[in-house]
Design a protein around this motif. Sequence first.
Motif, PDB file in Angstrom:
ATOM      1  N   UNK A   1       0.823  -1.213   0.000  1.00  0.00           N
ATOM      2  CA  UNK A   1       0.000   0.000   0.000  1.00  0.00           C
ATOM      3  C   UNK A   1       0.857   1.263   0.000  1.00  0.00           C
ATOM      4  N   UNK A   2       1.922   1.265   0.763  1.00  0.00           N
ATOM      5  CA  UNK A   2       2.779   2.457   0.797  1.00  0.00           C
ATOM      6  C   UNK A   2       3.504   2.632  -0.534  1.00  0.00           C
ATOM      7  N   UNK A   3       3.956   1.518  -1.116  1.00  0.00           N
ATOM      8  CA  UNK A   3       4.624   1.603  -2.409  1.00  0.00           C
ATOM      9  C   UNK A   3       3.661   2.121  -3.470  1.00  0.00           C
ATOM     10  N   UNK A   4       2.424   1.692  -3.411  1.00  0.00           N
ATOM     11  CA  UNK A   4       1.454   2.171  -4.381  1.00  0.00           C
ATOM     12  C   UNK A   4       1.222   3.675  -4.236  1.00  0.00           C
ATOM     13  N   UNK A   5       1.157   4.157  -3.001  1.00  0.00           N
ATOM     14  CA  UNK A   5       1.000   5.599  -2.799  1.00  0.00           C
ATOM     15  C   UNK A   5       2.207   6.357  -3.343  1.00  0.00           C
ATOM     16  N   UNK A   6       3.381   5.783  -3.162  1.00  0.00           N
ATOM     17  CA  UNK A   6       4.602   6.420  -3.672  1.00  0.00           C
ATOM     18  C   UNK A   6       4.581   6.488  -5.201  1.00  0.00           C
ATOM     19  N   UNK A   7       4.315   5.367  -5.842  1.00  0.00           N
ATOM     20  CA  UNK A   7       4.381   5.327  -7.305  1.00  0.00           C
ATOM     21  C   UNK A   7       3.269   6.141  -7.951  1.00  0.00           C
ATOM     22  N   UNK A   8       2.095   6.194  -7.322  1.00  0.00           N
ATOM     23  CA  UNK A   8       0.990   6.952  -7.915  1.00  0.00           C
ATOM     24  C   UNK A   8       1.288   8.440  -7.960  1.00  0.00           C
ATOM     25  N   UNK A   9       2.204   8.922  -7.131  1.00  0.00           N
ATOM     26  CA  UNK A   9       2.602  10.329  -7.202  1.00  0.00           C
ATOM     27  C   UNK A   9       3.262  10.652  -8.547  1.00  0.00           C
ATOM     28  N   UNK A  10       3.959   9.697  -9.105  1.00  0.00           N
ATOM     29  CA  UNK A  10       4.716   9.910 -10.337  1.00  0.00           C
ATOM     30  C   UNK A  10       4.032   9.314 -11.569  1.00  0.00           C
ATOM     31  N   UNK A  11       3.270   8.238 -11.375  1.00  0.00           N
ATOM     32  CA  UNK A  11       2.701   7.509 -12.506  1.00  0.00           C
ATOM     33  C   UNK A  11       1.198   7.697 -12.654  1.00  0.00           C
ATOM     34  N   UNK A  12       0.563   8.354 -11.682  1.00  0.00           N
ATOM     35  CA  UNK A  12      -0.873   8.541 -11.733  1.00  0.00           C
ATOM     36  C   UNK A  12      -1.610   7.454 -10.968  1.00  0.00           C
ATOM     37  N   UNK A  13      -2.918   7.638 -10.745  1.00  0.00           N
ATOM     38  CA  UNK A  13      -3.674   6.703  -9.904  1.00  0.00           C
ATOM     39  C   UNK A  13      -4.096   5.420 -10.612  1.00  0.00           C
ATOM     40  N   UNK A  14      -4.045   5.391 -11.943  1.00  0.00           N
ATOM     41  CA  UNK A  14      -4.534   4.230 -12.689  1.00  0.00           C
ATOM     42  C   UNK A  14      -3.400   3.220 -12.878  1.00  0.00           C
ATOM     43  N   UNK A  15      -3.303   2.264 -11.975  1.00  0.00           N
ATOM     44  CA  UNK A  15      -2.178   1.327 -11.986  1.00  0.00           C
ATOM     45  C   UNK A  15      -2.081   0.505 -13.267  1.00  0.00           C
ATOM     46  N   UNK A  16      -3.187   0.069 -13.895  1.00  0.00           N
ATOM     47  CA  UNK A  16      -3.054  -0.702 -15.138  1.00  0.00           C
ATOM     48  C   UNK A  16      -2.359   0.055 -16.262  1.00  0.00           C
ATOM     49  N   UNK A  17      -2.326   1.380 -16.178  1.00  0.00           N
ATOM     50  CA  UNK A  17      -1.671   2.165 -17.220  1.00  0.00           C
ATOM     51  C   UNK A  17      -0.207   2.453 -16.912  1.00  0.00           C
ATOM     52  N   UNK A  18       0.294   1.988 -15.785  1.00  0.00           N
ATOM     53  CA  UNK A  18       1.693   2.219 -15.439  1.00  0.00           C
ATOM     54  C   UNK A  18       2.615   1.456 -16.385  1.00  0.00           C
ATOM     55  N   UNK A  19       3.815   1.954 -16.509  1.00  0.00           N
ATOM     56  CA  UNK A  19       4.856   1.210 -17.217  1.00  0.00           C
ATOM     57  C   UNK A  19       4.995  -0.170 -16.569  1.00  0.00           C
ATOM     58  N   UNK A  20       5.098  -1.239 -17.382  1.00  0.00           N
ATOM     59  CA  UNK A  20       5.177  -2.593 -16.809  1.00  0.00           C
ATOM     60  C   UNK A  20       6.291  -2.784 -15.784  1.00  0.00           C
ATOM     61  N   UNK A  21       7.341  -1.974 -15.866  1.00  0.00           N
ATOM     62  CA  UNK A  21       8.429  -2.125 -14.901  1.00  0.00           C
ATOM     63  C   UNK A  21       7.984  -1.844 -13.475  1.00  0.00           C
ATOM     64  N   UNK A  22       6.911  -1.037 -13.329  1.00  0.00           N
ATOM     65  CA  UNK A  22       6.470  -0.644 -11.992  1.00  0.00           C
ATOM     66  C   UNK A  22       5.242  -1.417 -11.527  1.00  0.00           C
ATOM     67  N   UNK A  23       4.760  -2.315 -12.324  1.00  0.00           N
ATOM     68  CA  UNK A  23       3.617  -3.119 -11.940  1.00  0.00           C
ATOM     69  C   UNK A  23       4.089  -4.420 -11.270  1.00  0.00           C
ATOM     70  N   UNK A  24       3.323  -4.826 -10.280  1.00  0.00           N
ATOM     71  CA  UNK A  24       3.582  -6.099  -9.589  1.00  0.00           C
ATOM     72  C   UNK A  24       4.970  -6.149  -8.953  1.00  0.00           C
ATOM     73  N   UNK A  25       5.392  -5.016  -8.405  1.00  0.00           N
ATOM     74  CA  UNK A  25       6.637  -5.038  -7.643  1.00  0.00           C
ATOM     75  C   UNK A  25       6.429  -5.836  -6.354  1.00  0.00           C
ATOM     76  N   UNK A  26       7.490  -6.301  -5.797  1.00  0.00           N
ATOM     77  CA  UNK A  26       7.373  -7.007  -4.528  1.00  0.00           C
ATOM     78  C   UNK A  26       8.488  -8.005  -4.312  1.00  0.00           C
ATOM     79  N   UNK A  27       8.695  -8.909  -5.248  1.00  0.00           N
ATOM     80  CA  UNK A  27       9.717  -9.939  -5.079  1.00  0.00           C
ATOM     81  C   UNK A  27      11.105  -9.322  -5.017  1.00  0.00           C
TER      82      UNK A  27
END
Length: 206
Positions: free
Chosen positions: A147-173
Motif C-alpha cells: 500500500x505504501x509503495x502504491x502511494x509512492x508510485x501513484x505520485x509519479x505515474x498517476x492513480x490508474x495502476x493498469x496504465x503504469x509502465x510494466x516495470x512498476x507493476x507487480x513489484x514485490x519480489x
Amino acid sequence: MGSKCIRRIMWASSWRGLGTSRRKPDGLREAGERPREAPYRQYHEGVKSLKIIRDTRRSFDLDRFLQKPLFAHLSTQSSEGPRHSPIWFLWEEEQLWFIGTTADTFPNRILHQPACAIGIVDYDPRSGGVFHAGFRGRAEVLPYEHNRVRRLLSRYLGPNEPLWDPRFQNLGDGCVLIRFTPETAVVRDQSYAVGEGDRELPMPEE
C-alpha cells in the motif's frame, strides 16, 4: 531569598531574548502597515522533531514542497567512497520513503552505514524559481509494503495502476522499503529574477 524576589526573577527570565522593541500583535497593526511574514517554523507545526535550518532570508513551505513529484538525490557511503542515487520518494509520517529493488545497491550500503543525506531541488529556468531542501539523517531497510509503495508510485505515474509502465507493476519480489528519518533540513529559496531576453532558453541537441 524572598518569594517576591523569586517572582521578579521568573518574570524577567520569561522575557529574555525578546529584545527591547515592542511588537504589536498581528491583529493590532497600525492602519496601512504591511503584515509581517510569519516565522518559517509556523508553517511546519507537523514537523516537530525535525530541525529546520534557514541561513538565508527567503524560505518556503517544506510540507507543500515535498508533496510535489520531484527527484530526490540520495548520498550514501561505501568502502570505495561516496555514492549517489536518484530516487522517487514519498513524504509520510515526517519521514522520506523510497523503494529498493534487486538492481539497486544502496540498500546494502544503508545496512552497513545508515547515516546518509538527501537533496531535492525544484528548478524552473523560465521563471527563475530555485527551491532546495537538503536533509541529513539515518535510513533503515524495511520489508516491502504494497500500500505504501502504491502511494509512492501513484505520485509519479498517476492513480490508474493498469496504465503504469510494466516495470512498476507487480513489484514485490526482492524489493524493500527504505525509511529515511531526517534530523536536520536546510530549506532555501534561491530563486532569481529572469529578464525578458532570457526566457527563450536553448534546448539541448538530440
